[in-house]
Scaffold this active site. Structure first.
Site, short mmCIF file in Angstrom:
data_model
loop_
_atom_site.label_atom_id
_atom_site.label_comp_id
_atom_site.label_asym_id
_atom_site.label_seq_id
_atom_site.Cartn_x
_atom_site.Cartn_y
_atom_site.Cartn_z
N LYS A 179 0.82 -1.22 0.00
CA LYS A 179 0.00 0.00 0.00
C LYS A 179 0.85 1.27 0.00
CE LYS A 179 -2.43 -1.03 3.66
NZ LYS A 179 -1.86 -2.38 3.91
N ARG A 233 -9.69 2.65 9.24
CA ARG A 233 -9.20 1.32 9.60
C ARG A 233 -10.32 0.41 10.10
NH1 ARG A 233 -3.99 -0.26 10.37
NH2 ARG A 233 -3.26 1.88 10.29
N ARG A 261 11.61 -10.60 4.83
CA ARG A 261 12.38 -9.36 4.90
C ARG A 261 13.52 -9.45 5.91
NH1 ARG A 261 7.52 -5.00 4.75
NH2 ARG A 261 7.34 -5.66 6.92
N ARG A 276 13.02 -8.55 11.89
CA ARG A 276 12.31 -7.84 12.96
C ARG A 276 11.27 -8.76 13.59
NH1 ARG A 276 9.66 -2.47 10.87
NH2 ARG A 276 8.40 -4.07 9.88
N ARG A 284 -1.26 -10.29 12.68
CA ARG A 284 -1.60 -9.02 12.04
C ARG A 284 -2.68 -9.22 10.98
NH1 ARG A 284 4.01 -6.82 9.97
NH2 ARG A 284 2.67 -5.18 9.08
#
Length: 222
Positions: A13, A88, A127, A161, A172
């Site tokens: 996004k 949201r 990542r 992370r 999430r």
């Protein structure tokens, strides 16, 4: 144009918002930027947000809505904007409708970036960040470093992370499905949703998005 951008974590996004806002000559308004700006400027809303954040609590909707309202009332947003991260949830979506009604405008489109859940997990969990605060990011599949675990640019150690671990990513996604995804049906009832695949090269996704938004460009309020 007045656009809301939605999609799960890892859909790209932020990247697409930047390209689309530039192509459409409208400001990109992200929730993260709103919070950072209000906190750094010491606004009343920023101070309230910081109090909740320091206490480890969620920032109430009314604070986020207030920040979004203030930003949308800025001169550069008079002819349109692209909202990223707001609304949201349904409550925020209803509040946005109210803000737009007050100003005599309306949304032109809600762009839904669609990505399979397994791909989201693959994108985020793969990542790796450089520990040297250089901002360099790699991906074990898409942009692997020349030497595993070592930054190509500065030689720093690469790490994953906590937020990028697979179990955290799936949590999430659960939050997204529960809280944010319902706004898609909310906006579908208003005939505003255009859905595109967010798979493929960034430029390909941007092209699809521009084509999809082109169909909405002639709606009232553009």
């Amino acid at each position: 144009m007045r656009i809301v951008l939605v999609g799960p974590p890892g859909a790209g996004k932020g990247t697409q918002a930047a390209y689309l806002a530039e192509n459409l000559s409208i400001p990109h308004i992200s929730t993260g930027d709103l919070f950072r700006a209000n906190i750094s400027q010491g606004t009343q809303l920023g101070q309230k947000a910081q109090e909740y954040m320091r206490a480890g609590k969620l920032v109430p909707d009314e604070v986020t809505i207030g920040m979004a309202r203030d930003r949308m009332e800025q001169p550069d947003a008079a002819d349109g904007f692209l909202l990223d991260g707001f609304p949201r949830n349904i409550g925020q979506a209803e509040a946005l409708d109210g803000i737009l009604r007050e100003s005599g405008t309306r949304l032109n489109a809600v762009l839904d970036l669609e990505v399979p859940e397994d791909e989201v997990v693959k994108r985020i969990a793969g990542r790796r960040m450089c520990r040297n605060d250089s901002g360099h990011i790699f991906h074990v599949v898409y942009t692997p470093p020349k030497t595993e675990g070592v930054c190509d640019v500065c030689g720093g150690e690469l790490y994953q992370r906590e937020d990028d671990r697979e179990d955290t990513v799936r949590k999430r996604l659960e939050v997204y499905h529960t809280e944010t995804e319902p706004i898609i049906d909310y906006y579908k009832a208003q005939g505003l949703v255009v859905t595109i695949s967010a798979l493929g090269k960034v430029s390909e996704v941007t092209r699809r998005a521009m084509e999809a938004l082109g169909h909405a460009a002639g709606q009232p309020g553009a």
